[in-house]
Write a protein that holds these residues in place. Structure first.
Motif, mmCIF file in Angstrom:
data_model
loop_
_atom_site.group_PDB
_atom_site.id
_atom_site.type_symbol
_atom_site.label_atom_id
_atom_site.label_comp_id
_atom_site.label_asym_id
_atom_site.label_seq_id
_atom_site.Cartn_x
_atom_site.Cartn_y
_atom_site.Cartn_z
ATOM 1 N N UNK A 120 0.789 -1.213 0.000
ATOM 2 C CA UNK A 120 0.000 0.000 0.000
ATOM 3 C C UNK A 120 0.825 1.269 0.000
ATOM 4 N N UNK A 121 2.019 1.199 -0.599
ATOM 5 C CA UNK A 121 2.904 2.358 -0.591
ATOM 6 C C UNK A 121 2.803 3.103 -1.919
ATOM 7 N N UNK A 122 2.618 4.421 -1.856
ATOM 8 C CA UNK A 122 2.457 5.196 -3.092
ATOM 9 C C UNK A 122 3.626 4.992 -4.049
ATOM 10 N N UNK A 123 3.292 4.732 -5.297
ATOM 11 C CA UNK A 123 4.309 4.603 -6.331
ATOM 12 C C UNK A 123 4.862 3.214 -6.525
ATOM 13 N N UNK A 124 4.575 2.269 -5.597
ATOM 14 C CA UNK A 124 5.144 0.926 -5.693
ATOM 15 C C UNK A 124 4.078 -0.127 -5.980
ATOM 16 N N UNK A 125 4.475 -1.158 -6.703
ATOM 17 C CA UNK A 125 3.636 -2.345 -6.815
ATOM 18 C C UNK A 125 3.540 -3.017 -5.447
ATOM 19 N N UNK A 126 2.364 -3.495 -5.102
ATOM 20 C CA UNK A 126 2.235 -4.247 -3.861
ATOM 21 C C UNK A 126 3.101 -5.497 -3.927
ATOM 22 N N UNK A 127 3.830 -5.738 -2.854
ATOM 23 C CA UNK A 127 4.705 -6.904 -2.807
ATOM 24 C C UNK A 127 6.099 -6.646 -3.304
ATOM 25 N N UNK A 128 6.353 -5.474 -3.865
ATOM 26 C CA UNK A 128 7.696 -5.161 -4.352
ATOM 27 C C UNK A 128 8.711 -5.289 -3.216
ATOM 28 N N UNK A 129 9.871 -5.825 -3.542
ATOM 29 C CA UNK A 129 10.952 -5.982 -2.568
ATOM 30 C C UNK A 129 11.751 -4.684 -2.544
ATOM 31 N N UNK A 130 11.800 -4.036 -1.368
ATOM 32 C CA UNK A 130 12.474 -2.739 -1.269
ATOM 33 C C UNK A 130 13.382 -2.727 -0.040
ATOM 34 N N UNK A 131 14.378 -1.840 -0.028
ATOM 35 C CA UNK A 131 15.266 -1.767 1.142
ATOM 36 C C UNK A 131 14.497 -1.364 2.390
ATOM 37 N N UNK A 132 14.941 -1.877 3.533
ATOM 38 C CA UNK A 132 14.323 -1.526 4.807
ATOM 39 C C UNK A 132 14.584 -0.078 5.184
ATOM 40 N N UNK A 133 15.662 0.499 4.626
ATOM 41 C CA UNK A 133 16.038 1.856 4.962
ATOM 42 C C UNK A 133 17.049 1.961 6.080
ATOM 43 N N UNK A 134 17.328 0.878 6.741
ATOM 44 C CA UNK A 134 18.255 0.889 7.871
ATOM 45 C C UNK A 134 19.654 0.499 7.399
ATOM 46 N N UNK A 135 20.282 1.407 6.647
ATOM 47 C CA UNK A 135 21.599 1.133 6.080
ATOM 48 C C UNK A 135 22.674 1.169 7.157
ATOM 49 N N UNK A 136 23.571 0.182 7.092
ATOM 50 C CA UNK A 136 24.659 0.058 8.052
ATOM 51 C C UNK A 136 25.983 -0.047 7.300
ATOM 52 N N UNK A 137 27.084 0.406 7.905
ATOM 53 C CA UNK A 137 28.390 0.235 7.260
ATOM 54 C C UNK A 137 28.680 -1.240 7.005
ATOM 55 N N UNK A 138 29.402 -1.507 5.959
ATOM 56 C CA UNK A 138 29.812 -2.869 5.632
ATOM 57 C C UNK A 138 30.966 -3.255 6.545
ATOM 58 N N UNK A 139 30.756 -4.273 7.365
ATOM 59 C CA UNK A 139 31.809 -4.680 8.289
ATOM 60 C C UNK A 139 32.924 -5.401 7.552
ATOM 61 N N UNK A 140 34.063 -5.496 8.190
ATOM 62 C CA UNK A 140 35.191 -6.181 7.573
ATOM 63 C C UNK A 140 34.872 -7.648 7.333
ATOM 64 N N UNK A 141 34.209 -8.296 8.301
ATOM 65 C CA UNK A 141 33.867 -9.714 8.141
ATOM 66 C C UNK A 141 32.902 -9.922 6.979
ATOM 67 N N UNK A 142 31.892 -9.049 6.893
ATOM 68 C CA UNK A 142 30.933 -9.183 5.800
ATOM 69 C C UNK A 142 31.613 -8.976 4.458
ATOM 70 N N UNK A 143 32.488 -7.982 4.387
ATOM 71 C CA UNK A 143 33.196 -7.722 3.133
ATOM 72 C C UNK A 143 34.034 -8.927 2.721
ATOM 73 N N UNK A 144 34.719 -9.524 3.675
ATOM 74 C CA UNK A 144 35.541 -10.695 3.352
ATOM 75 C C UNK A 144 34.682 -11.856 2.865
#
Length: 237
Positions: free
Chosen positions: A27-51
């Protein structure tokens, strides 16, 4: 196989990347229902995740993500592929994104945003999904933008959503939507691309979309599809 990035400079990669989860639009304006979208809670990429994203030497080029510096266009874009490692690459055209768009791709039929998605240029079934062409993209500016990439590949999602007959399926955006709506987590990576920078990515195999979130200028991207060997263009990380 999961998201694999080619890089040699861990700090340079982390400096241009962030990570978040996804959610299903409802029910979000401009989007298809069910569309996969970012949560908005962006976090720095950790060293472990990058590796963990580092591509092993045996990673097939067709499933590899590379952050690259394409040649500066000095001729029509449809002929630029001759200088980019695959003279047979198909020029797809350009797409202009307005500033501050969380995702950028819309459904041409009604204009609604489709969120993160899979491409389907090559019409590949489950067993062939790792063999598709990769997309080369060049940010023409004037603004900075991002490529969003899902860490869970299309075959893994297809198996989860269709456990009984996945081998007869063609993995699709809908599989990711079903997976997300069921509450299963998917991590995504956001990679910054300044004007003149680009990527080569298996957009038939990995969830993806563009983004200009937080940016105050529009940006245009030029796109090609082709078969590039690893390292065909200079790497930025």
């Amino acid at each position: 196989m999961p998201l694999h990035l080619a890089f040699t400079d861990l700090d340079a990669l982390r400096a241009r990347c962030e990570t978040a989860d996804v959610r299903a639009a409802k029910g979000e304006p401009g989007y298809e229902d069910g569309a996969v979208i970012p949560s908005g809670m962006w976090q720095p990429l950790t060293e472990d995740t990058a590796r963990n994203l580092a591509a092993p030497p045996w990673t097939p080029p067709s499933t590899l993500v590379e952050i690259v510096l394409p040649p500066t266009p000095v001729e029509p874009l449809d002929t630029l592929a001759a200088h980019m490692g695959d003279p047979g690459a198909q020029y797809l055209g350009q797409a202009l994104a307005k500033p501050n768009m969380v995702t950028t791709t819309d459904n041409y039929q009604d204009g609604r945003l489709i969120g993160l998605h899979l491409d389907n240029w090559d019409k590949l079934n489950y067993g062939q999904k790792t063999t598709g062409r990769r997309r080369l993209a060049l940010n023409l500016g004037p603004g900075t933008r991002y490529i969003l990439l899902g860490a869970l590949d299309a075959q893994a999602v297809c198996r989860a959503v269709h456990p009984r007959d996945y081998t007869r399926r063609c993995p699709s955006t809908d599989d990711y939507r079903v997976h997300t709506a069921a509450g299963h987590p998917i991590r995504i990576i956001r990679v910054r691309l300044d004007p003149g920078e680009g990527y080569i990515a298996p957009t038939e195999y990995l969830l993806h979309d563009g983004s200009t979130e937080g940016q105050d200028q529009p940006s245009a991207m030029a796109f090609w599809l082709g078969h590039w060997s690893r390292g065909a263009l200079p790497a930025l990380v």
